[in-house]
Scaffold this motif. Structure first.
Motif, PDB file in Angstrom:
ATOM      1  N   SER A 140      41.132  36.795  39.570  1.00 47.63           N
ATOM      2  CA  SER A 140      40.896  38.195  39.238  1.00 47.63           C
ATOM      3  C   SER A 140      41.543  39.056  40.315  1.00 47.63           C
ATOM      4  CB  SER A 140      39.393  38.489  39.191  1.00 47.63           C
ATOM      5  OG  SER A 140      39.188  39.873  38.998  1.00 47.63           O
TER       6      SER A 140
ATOM      7  N   ARG B 244      36.494  42.244  37.344  1.00 46.19           N
ATOM      8  CA  ARG B 244      36.297  42.851  36.013  1.00 46.19           C
ATOM      9  C   ARG B 244      36.988  42.034  34.921  1.00 46.19           C
ATOM     10  NH1 ARG B 244      35.941  47.537  39.245  1.00 46.19           N
ATOM     11  NH2 ARG B 244      38.157  47.994  39.393  1.00 46.19           N
ATOM     12  N   THR B 245      38.156  41.516  35.217  1.00 44.26           N
ATOM     13  CA  THR B 245      38.863  40.657  34.264  1.00 44.26           C
ATOM     14  C   THR B 245      39.367  39.433  35.013  1.00 44.26           C
ATOM     15  OG1 THR B 245      40.988  41.767  34.648  1.00 44.26           O
ATOM     16  CG2 THR B 245      39.611  42.604  32.830  1.00 44.26           C
TER      17      THR B 245
END
Length: 166
Positions: free
Chosen positions: A26, A31-32
């Motif tokens: 990430s 977050r992703t």
């Protein structure tokens, strides 16, 4: 163990294993995440420890059985990401001697199969890597290269080793 025979045979010496180190990254504080990717090595790899170097490349220290077709002996290896975020790796052994946990251990020994007398039942969990300010890494691991004697029996003892890599 996602590539191993399932269900596993009850005799651990009759099974074929292929444990992999799976990585995901990430770059936005979690977050992703990238799609998970396995290090492309044969045999078992286990007990990884990761660090990012000063160039932003992921480095992974790991116990690695890819150098043994029988999947018994291991070395301590360093996998280095080929490009930032690529999740493809080049791998090199850091240890200079391969260890064989399938026989002749002195301290944590068990004989479940006569073909593997005094097999190691505990490899230890003393391995790690750290990035250095110069861009390389330092690594610490344990292996079974030295013999230890106590009482009437000698066998492989577990000792710590250290290496650095650019």
């Amino acid at each position: 163990m996602r590539n191993s025979t399932l269900p596993a045979p009850t005799n651990p010496y009759a099974t074929t294993t292929n444990s992999d180190v799976i990585v995901s990254q990430s770059f936005d504080r979690g977050r992703t995440w990238s799609a998970p990717a396995a290090l492309a090595l044969s045999g078992d790899q286990f007990m990884p420890w990761g660090a990012y170097d000063s160039a932003g490349l992921l480095r992974i220290g790991l116990f690695d059985r890819s150098g043994d077709a029988a999947n018994h002996t291991y070395s301590y290896s360093l996998a280095t990401e080929t490009a930032k975020g690529a999740l493809t790796f080049g791998t090199a052994a850091l240890s200079t001697v391969r260890s064989d946990p399938t026989k002749n251990n002195r301290w944590f020994a068990a004989t479940l199969d006569t073909g593997f007398p005094f097999a190691t039942s505990f490899l230890g969990d003393y391995s790690n890597i750290a990035a250095t300010a110069s861009g390389g890494i330092v690594a610490f691991w344990t292996d079974l290269r030295n013999d230890a004697c106590f009482g009437s029996r000698c066998g492989h003892g577990e000792d710590g080793y250290f290496a650095s890599a650019p």
